[in-house]
Design an enzyme around this catalytic site. Sequence first.
Site, PDB file in Angstrom:
ATOM      1  CG  ASN A  84      -2.274   0.620   0.916  1.00 34.37           C
ATOM      2  OD1 ASN A  84      -2.319   1.752   0.446  1.00 34.37           O
ATOM      3  ND2 ASN A  84      -3.359  -0.079   1.197  1.00 34.37           N
ATOM      4  CG  HIS A 114      23.089   5.424  11.772  1.00 31.46           C
ATOM      5  ND1 HIS A 114      23.758   5.737  10.621  1.00 31.46           N
ATOM      6  CD2 HIS A 114      21.771   5.477  11.468  1.00 31.46           C
ATOM      7  CE1 HIS A 114      22.882   5.981   9.651  1.00 31.46           C
ATOM      8  NE2 HIS A 114      21.670   5.827  10.143  1.00 31.46           N
ATOM      9  CB  ALA A 159      -1.701  -1.364  12.899  1.00 31.10           C
ATOM     10  NE  ARG A 182      -5.672 -14.900  18.397  1.00 24.93           N
ATOM     11  CZ  ARG A 182      -6.035 -15.420  17.218  1.00 24.93           C
ATOM     12  NH1 ARG A 182      -5.603 -16.608  16.867  1.00 24.93           N
ATOM     13  NH2 ARG A 182      -6.845 -14.767  16.419  1.00 24.93           N
TER      14      ARG A 182
END
Length: 193
Positions: A84, A114, A159, A182
């Site tokens: 997306n 870094h 998310a 789970r």
Amino acid sequence: MTELEKAAAGSLYDANYDPDMLEKRLAAKRIVHELNGLHPDEADRRDALLRGLLGKAGERMTFDGDFHCDYGFNIELGEDFYANVNLVILDGAKVTIGRNCFIAPNVGIYTAGHPLDAQRRNQGLEYARPVTIGDDVWIGAGVSILPGAIIGSGAVIAAGSVVRGTIPERVICGGNPARVIREIGEQDDLRYR
């Protein structure tokens, strides 16, 4: 040893001042700039640019919206890849993504890190660790995948998660850092019948 060879070996390398590395990133930026400016109807041109940029891609791939990467040639995509909008892949090391992977909006896949000490960091040095994502993985919106991460096949990453280390196969993970919530099992197969 060139800076690109150092990166591939996992050593500190000069990503910020070495002329060869800067030119390789600029070459990718030129392609990405053209790619992101294309009209949605220019699917053939979009496909040609992606195939010229990426190290490997399956027959079918979709990038819906803007995409950014460092080099492109370190990215390998399996068949039926979907991304997306606003996918960022910093590919100082190899990024391998399996078949049938779905990536939601605003995901970052980062191989680059870094040094913690300011002196080396200010010299433009960084390191890169490969990222591997198995087959049939769904990565939710706003996920950050950190250097060296491995995501097992069939996993779902919730998310907003930050993924580091190894995520097992067929699990739901979430959080910062992402942890197994789970396993994905028969109840999930029956859920949508």
